[in-house]
Design an enzyme around this catalytic site. Sequence first.
Site, PDB file in Angstrom:
ATOM      1  N   HIS A 105      -5.585 -54.627 -28.041  1.00  0.00           N
ATOM      2  CA  HIS A 105      -5.222 -56.217 -27.450  1.00  0.00           C
ATOM      3  C   HIS A 105      -5.414 -57.301 -28.290  1.00  0.00           C
ATOM      4  O   HIS A 105      -5.107 -58.529 -28.170  1.00  0.00           O
ATOM      5  CB  HIS A 105      -6.275 -56.101 -26.270  1.00  0.00           C
ATOM      6  CG  HIS A 105      -7.643 -56.412 -26.765  1.00  0.00           C
ATOM      7  ND1 HIS A 105      -8.163 -55.334 -27.493  1.00  0.00           N
ATOM      8  CD2 HIS A 105      -8.607 -57.039 -26.394  1.00  0.00           C
ATOM      9  CE1 HIS A 105      -9.553 -55.638 -27.614  1.00  0.00           C
ATOM     10  NE2 HIS A 105      -9.850 -56.773 -27.056  1.00  0.00           N
TER      11      HIS A 105
ATOM     12  N   GLY B 197      -6.600 -65.352 -23.850  1.00  0.00           N
ATOM     13  CA  GLY B 197      -7.197 -65.964 -24.444  1.00  0.00           C
ATOM     14  C   GLY B 197      -6.788 -66.093 -26.076  1.00  0.00           C
ATOM     15  O   GLY B 197      -5.579 -66.520 -26.060  1.00  0.00           O
ATOM     16  N   ASP B 198      -7.615 -65.748 -27.143  1.00  0.00           N
ATOM     17  CA  ASP B 198      -6.998 -65.733 -28.654  1.00  0.00           C
ATOM     18  C   ASP B 198      -6.203 -64.693 -28.922  1.00  0.00           C
ATOM     19  O   ASP B 198      -5.801 -64.692 -29.874  1.00  0.00           O
ATOM     20  CB  ASP B 198      -8.203 -66.124 -29.205  1.00  0.00           C
ATOM     21  CG  ASP B 198      -9.278 -64.889 -29.458  1.00  0.00           C
ATOM     22  OD1 ASP B 198      -8.801 -63.859 -28.370  1.00  0.00           O
ATOM     23  OD2 ASP B 198     -10.042 -64.832 -30.069  1.00  0.00           O
ATOM     24  N   GLN B 199      -5.944 -63.795 -28.127  1.00  0.00           N
ATOM     25  CA  GLN B 199      -5.438 -62.481 -28.497  1.00  0.00           C
ATOM     26  C   GLN B 199      -3.745 -62.620 -28.645  1.00  0.00           C
ATOM     27  O   GLN B 199      -3.292 -62.147 -29.644  1.00  0.00           O
ATOM     28  CB  GLN B 199      -5.411 -61.606 -27.261  1.00  0.00           C
ATOM     29  CG  GLN B 199      -6.902 -61.073 -27.029  1.00  0.00           C
ATOM     30  CD  GLN B 199      -7.191 -60.280 -25.848  1.00  0.00           C
ATOM     31  OE1 GLN B 199      -6.263 -59.963 -24.901  1.00  0.00           O
ATOM     32  NE2 GLN B 199      -8.412 -60.379 -25.311  1.00  0.00           N
TER      33      GLN B 199
ATOM     34  N   HIS C 182     -18.900 -61.794 -28.107  1.00  0.00           N
ATOM     35  CA  HIS C 182     -19.786 -63.070 -28.691  1.00  0.00           C
ATOM     36  C   HIS C 182     -20.969 -62.334 -29.298  1.00  0.00           C
ATOM     37  O   HIS C 182     -21.378 -62.604 -30.337  1.00  0.00           O
ATOM     38  CB  HIS C 182     -19.505 -63.950 -27.944  1.00  0.00           C
ATOM     39  CG  HIS C 182     -18.348 -64.723 -27.695  1.00  0.00           C
ATOM     40  ND1 HIS C 182     -18.062 -66.220 -28.020  1.00  0.00           N
ATOM     41  CD2 HIS C 182     -17.252 -64.262 -27.154  1.00  0.00           C
ATOM     42  CE1 HIS C 182     -16.818 -66.191 -27.621  1.00  0.00           C
ATOM     43  NE2 HIS C 182     -16.351 -65.235 -27.106  1.00  0.00           N
TER      44      HIS C 182
ATOM     45  N   GLU D  52     -12.162 -54.805 -36.880  1.00  0.00           N
ATOM     46  CA  GLU D  52     -12.475 -53.316 -37.067  1.00  0.00           C
ATOM     47  C   GLU D  52     -11.603 -52.518 -37.707  1.00  0.00           C
ATOM     48  O   GLU D  52     -11.586 -51.623 -38.449  1.00  0.00           O
ATOM     49  CB  GLU D  52     -13.276 -52.852 -35.626  1.00  0.00           C
ATOM     50  CG  GLU D  52     -14.682 -53.478 -35.570  1.00  0.00           C
ATOM     51  CD  GLU D  52     -15.181 -53.077 -34.097  1.00  0.00           C
ATOM     52  OE1 GLU D  52     -14.702 -52.319 -33.451  1.00  0.00           O
ATOM     53  OE2 GLU D  52     -16.368 -53.632 -33.673  1.00  0.00           O
TER      54      GLU D  52
ATOM     55  N   SER E 156     -11.695 -56.292 -32.287  1.00  0.00           N
ATOM     56  CA  SER E 156     -11.167 -55.195 -32.753  1.00  0.00           C
ATOM     57  C   SER E 156     -10.138 -55.237 -33.862  1.00  0.00           C
ATOM     58  O   SER E 156     -10.028 -54.356 -34.608  1.00  0.00           O
ATOM     59  CB  SER E 156     -10.158 -54.741 -31.362  1.00  0.00           C
ATOM     60  OG  SER E 156     -11.154 -54.361 -30.334  1.00  0.00           O
TER      61      SER E 156
ATOM     62  N   ASP F 248     -22.107 -71.339 -28.857  1.00  0.00           N
ATOM     63  CA  ASP F 248     -20.799 -71.337 -28.557  1.00  0.00           C
ATOM     64  C   ASP F 248     -20.235 -72.582 -27.980  1.00  0.00           C
ATOM     65  O   ASP F 248     -21.156 -73.442 -27.413  1.00  0.00           O
ATOM     66  CB  ASP F 248     -20.504 -70.023 -27.508  1.00  0.00           C
ATOM     67  CG  ASP F 248     -19.922 -68.742 -28.472  1.00  0.00           C
ATOM     68  OD1 ASP F 248     -19.021 -68.936 -29.147  1.00  0.00           O
ATOM     69  OD2 ASP F 248     -20.609 -67.696 -28.015  1.00  0.00           O
TER      70      ASP F 248
ATOM     71  N   GLN G  11     -16.166 -46.236 -31.325  1.00  0.00           N
ATOM     72  CA  GLN G  11     -15.138 -46.767 -32.002  1.00  0.00           C
ATOM     73  C   GLN G  11     -14.890 -46.915 -33.504  1.00  0.00           C
ATOM     74  O   GLN G  11     -13.972 -46.556 -34.111  1.00  0.00           O
ATOM     75  CB  GLN G  11     -14.783 -48.144 -31.368  1.00  0.00           C
ATOM     76  CG  GLN G  11     -13.518 -49.026 -31.792  1.00  0.00           C
ATOM     77  CD  GLN G  11     -12.978 -50.009 -31.021  1.00  0.00           C
ATOM     78  OE1 GLN G  11     -12.380 -49.725 -29.808  1.00  0.00           O
ATOM     79  NE2 GLN G  11     -13.025 -51.145 -31.496  1.00  0.00           N
TER      80      GLN G  11
END
Length: 496
Positions: A374, A397-399, A26, A382, A379, A130, A359
């Site tokens: 994940h 989570g939101d993955q 975040h 990117e 990620s 948030d 990365q």
Amino acid sequence: MDAASLSSPTAPSLRIVICPWLAFGHLLPYLELSERLALRGHRVSYVSTPRNLARLPPLRPAAAPLVDLVALPLPRVDGLPDGAESTNDVPDEDRELHWKAFDGLATPFAEFLAAACADEATRPHWVVADSFHHWAAAASLDHKVPFAMLLPTAAMIAAAPSPPSEIPEANPAAASVLEQAATAARAVPPYEREAMTSFFTGHDASSGMSSLQRCLLTQERCTITAIRSCVEWEPESFPLLATLLGKPVVPLGLLPPSPDGGRRATGTNGSAEHATVRWLDAQPPRSVVYVALGSEVPLRVEQVHEMALGLELAGTRFLWALRKPSGATVLDADADMLPPGFRDGTHDQGMVTTGWVPQMSILAHGAVGGFLTHCGRNSLIEGLLFGHPLVMLPIFGDQGPNARQMEAKKVGLQVARDEHDGSFDRHGVARAVQAVMVEGEARRGFVAGAAKMQQVVADTELQESYVDEFVQQLRAYTTASATDDGNVTTAAPTSS
């Protein structure tokens, strides 16, 4: 892109407070937002804790004069390790202590906002924070400063265990939204549903509040919601949000980092000289799958072993940024982290590194042809910025919702899991890696799907237009409230 090209010469600048959740997933994208606002001539107070601020990458020179880094000391909590300010610093067993420390920021934030509001020259036009920051929303309401609540992904909101707000059943459009959300929720596998329900409804002992209660309190007090997304990225779930939440939803775009890595490419010896980049230099084009599950997704040792054996079984080249497994006792021992003999057996096939990696430089490298991820939002953005097809292993989570969304777009393939406990094995890893990386019809389809999403992420004009739209929304409300009685309401004059 410089400040002169983005700022408006006529419209007055805004003063905006941005307060992200204490996780680098975040902190970094909302630092990007802060900079983009500053490049448009707006002054931003970026609020976090001292150690988190110290670990941020340096601000872009053109933005730095208009971004103030505001440090609020994280209260000491018995049992919480010293310096544990981000979620990355906190072991699972200390999460409740971190929540308690986080809630302790309520008083220093209220004091900061009161001091800022004491002078019209420094009074913020907006506070942006948030969804967990219910106390920031309360302080904003007290000082009659409009508040924008930052949302998780639309895919996660649509797949949540129950709709976040009450929706009139008589409204046919609303009924359609509810049905689409119910369909998304039914797609959640049992192991993920259990974890999601626990996350939303589990209470931490210090406050007696669940994550869902925090979000609902923030939502109740906010003026608008804002989301790091756009309809081009989430066409299935983005249009559902305003109805599900009962509040205006303003897209921020994806806030992608600079494709060349820009100031993010920090490291001891620079990214170009990093061992991983030198190793990639010796590999054939598009032959390597880059494996990285984020800084906050520690697999158990047995899961790391199955991942390792799956990569070996797949037979493709790999570069693995491995984090210390949950339950491992030492950082650099094959017996603890990897199967016996794995490093020697895959010496000519892959590279495993346990330290910092550049990365963005890795993803930009011509030798990389796929990304095992994940599916955290950063990620995904990117990886798709460079058009890489994905091997997906969502953890929490939101993955999971993110992964299903990308799989539906034929961007990649999820590793097969046991639907009840979420376990995976080496064979599932190998099959997914081979499908995405080995040249053939399946890979060509995934490459084409990733290229379509790359057109969204890498469209600079589109992404900058969303930041412009966000500023217009903030300005429109500020102008409307200036002609009103100064009270903060919970509806913006325009919505997206």
